[in-house]
Design an enzyme around this catalytic site. Structure first.
Site, short mmCIF file in Angstrom:
data_model
loop_
_atom_site.label_atom_id
_atom_site.label_comp_id
_atom_site.label_asym_id
_atom_site.label_seq_id
_atom_site.Cartn_x
_atom_site.Cartn_y
_atom_site.Cartn_z
CD GLU A 120 -9.96 -7.41 -1.68
OE1 GLU A 120 -8.98 -6.82 -2.15
OE2 GLU A 120 -10.68 -6.92 -0.79
NE ARG B 97 -10.98 -0.79 -0.15
CZ ARG B 97 -9.76 -1.13 -0.52
NH1 ARG B 97 -9.59 -2.13 -1.38
NH2 ARG B 97 -8.71 -0.49 -0.08
CG HIS C 178 -2.13 -0.97 0.87
ND1 HIS C 178 -2.11 -2.28 1.28
CD2 HIS C 178 -3.26 -0.80 0.16
CE1 HIS C 178 -3.21 -2.87 0.83
NE2 HIS C 178 -3.93 -2.00 0.16
CB CYS D 79 -10.53 -1.40 -8.38
SG CYS D 79 -10.74 -2.54 -7.01
CG ASN E 198 -3.41 -4.42 -5.99
OD1 ASN E 198 -3.04 -4.56 -7.15
ND2 ASN E 198 -3.86 -3.28 -5.52
CG ASP E 199 -5.52 -7.92 -1.07
OD1 ASP E 199 -4.42 -8.17 -0.54
OD2 ASP E 199 -6.18 -6.91 -0.78
NE ARG F 266 -1.21 -5.54 -1.59
CZ ARG F 266 -2.39 -4.95 -1.71
NH1 ARG F 266 -3.51 -5.61 -1.44
NH2 ARG F 266 -2.49 -3.72 -2.12
NE ARG G 27 -6.26 1.00 -2.29
CZ ARG G 27 -5.81 0.98 -3.55
NH1 ARG G 27 -5.66 2.09 -4.22
NH2 ARG G 27 -5.49 -0.17 -4.12
#
Ligand code: PEP
Ligand code: MG
Length: 465
Positions: free
Chosen positions: A330, A231, A87, A401, A353-354, A364, A194
């Site tokens: 995810e 989110r 992140h 996303c 990403n996840d 990650r 986010r």
């Protein structure tokens, strides 16, 4: 004992970073060559020190540190740890902060007053560059500026492929004021706000309903009638609420109390956020997106709490607007059990990403396994392709996303897999749009199916470019 040593290290680093961010000289401050006009180090050294951009070299920085970075004295940073989709790296990209993460021993090897170039695109830190290298980077920088100004002409061009498919290009944002950046980049909405960044760096004191409502409302009004997908809070793992609250207590925080799990563990906090979002929906179209769902029971609890939030607002006589509710896909288990998600939700958003992290068992944020973090692994591609196909078969919009959406080298593949909605950092939108304008999705579908059938899709991709 090991823990104590690490704790002391962390405290020392934190103290140095905080000092540095306040503009106090510290051994972590490194000067960066300021201008490509300079041709020799001697010239550079003649600069007024205060006028030379500085870079911060640290063992680690947290995502919440990024939010203050723009106001700090630094022009960029390098950290020893972190992955490309950690992140910290994501927020740095979104704020356009030059950065290299996961540079291993950088904080030990670099010395005060070293001249450093940060090549964030290539993930390179160049120390004491020769005049030739400096000139080369100066040239690259000018090329980048020219490219950006050329692309800016596409801002108002609709994202339509050569064979007439309209593609939705949305923005990922971290703070309400980023809506202006999204508008400026020609986004047709926000695909991922986010919201956790409103919760971070506050020493555990969470934002109340009014504060959240005003923040969401600002984003909604900033988008001038375009949809905003907010989110619900996704903290935990490499996104601690506060640096001091980092989750070292659990062996594997990425598999722990993160995202919706954290929200459901504290219903009063979650209801506060849901009420604020519902109230913001009075001012423009709001979609609510739920992260990291995996169980049907979590889905039902979440939706029951949303209903309860509406009842609470009714009881207080406060107005609220209609919302669409979507789920992030995810976790592989979610991608493999889409039926239940499609039954309850209006739309899906794939968090690659996840999804990559959990499919491949690659943390990650861990640079030591970063080379194995592979968006083109056949299992990842299959999960993405199935999610798009099943969602569309049920008439539900599906977006991506995660960082894959803004990676221009993957645009054609995602189009070929059927994706029609991409959400990314505003700075990536025009480059992706350019690729879309040149694409023929009819032809790309055949090619993408062939890529999907490969054992090593990356090789097929490399052959076709
Ligand atoms: C993702 O996982 O792809 C995503 C978009 O969410 P985050 O990066 O915030 O975990
Ligand atoms: Mg995620």
């Amino acid at each position: 004992m090991k823990w104590k040593t690490r704790k002391a290290d962390l405290e020392q680093i934190t103290e140095k970073v905080l000092r540095a961010m306040r503009g106090v000289s510290s051994p972590l401050i490194q000067p960066l060559p300021r201008s490509s006009r300079k041709t020799s180090q001697q010239d550079l050294l003649l600069d007024d020190k205060l006028d030379v951009p500085l870079i911060l070299v640290a063992h680690d920085l947290s995502p919440s540190d990024m939010l203050q970075f723009k106001q700090s004295v630094f022009a960029g940073f390098v950290t020893d740890v972190g992955g490309k989709t950690s992140h910290t790296a994501i927020v740095a990209r979104s704020l356009d902060i030059p950065a290299v993460v996961g540079a291993r021993l950088c904080s030990q090897l670099l010395r005060q007053d070293d001249w450093v170039i940060i090549d964030g695109d290539a993930g390179l830190v160049v120390v004491d560059p020769s005049p030739i290298i400096l000139a080369e980077y100066g040239f690259k920088q000018r090329q980048g500026e020219l490219e950006r100004s050329r692309l800016s002409r596409l801002r108002h061009t609709p994202a339509v492929t050569m064979d007439g498919q309209r593609i939705e290009l949305l923005a990922n944002i971290e703070m309400p004021d980023d809506a202006a950046v999204a508008m400026n980049a020609g986004a047709v909405g926000v695909g991922l706000f986010r919201s956790e960044f409103l919760f971070m760096g506050r020493h555990g004191k969470l934002p109340n309903e009014e504060e959240q409502y005003l923040a969401y409302r600002r984003a909604v009004e900033g988008m001038q009638g375009l949809p905003v997908t907010i989110r619900t809070v996704d903290v935990g793992a490499d996104k601690p609420l506060d640096e001091g609250l980092r989750d070292d207590a659990h062996l594997n925080p990425a598999l722990g109390l993160r995202a919706i799990r954290w929200s459901l563990a504290d219903p009063a906090m979650f209801l506060t956020q849901l009420r604020a979002m519902l109230r913001a929906a009075v001012h423009g179209p709001v979609h609510i997106l739920i992260p990291m769902l995996v169980h049907a029971s979590e889905i039902r609890q979440t939706l029951a709490l949303l209903d309860h939030a509406r009842v609470q607002l009714d009881n207080r006589g406060l107005p609220y607007g209609p919302v669409k509710v979507g789920a992030m896909i995810e976790i592989p288990a979610a991608a493999l059990t889409l039926k239940v998600f499609l039954k309850y939700f209006d739309f899906l958003s794939i968090g690659t990403n996840d999804l990559i992290q959990y499919t491949l068992a690659i943390d990650r944020a861990d640079e030591s396994v970063a080379h194995l973090y592979d968006p083109l692994h056949p299992a990842v591609l299959r999960l993405i392709a199935n999610t798009i196909a099943e969602g569309h078969a049920q008439g539900k919009p599906v977006s991506v996303c995660g960082e894959m959406a803004g990676d221009v080298s993957l645009t054609r593949l995602l189009l070929g897999l059927g994706l029609r909605s991409f959400s990314m950092h505003p700075s990536q939108i025009l480059l992706v749009k350019q690729e879309i304008l040149r694409a023929d999705v009819g032809k790309l579908k055949v090619w993408a199916d062939a890529v999907l059938a490969e054992d090593e899709p990356a090789k097929r991709m490399a052959r076709s470019t």
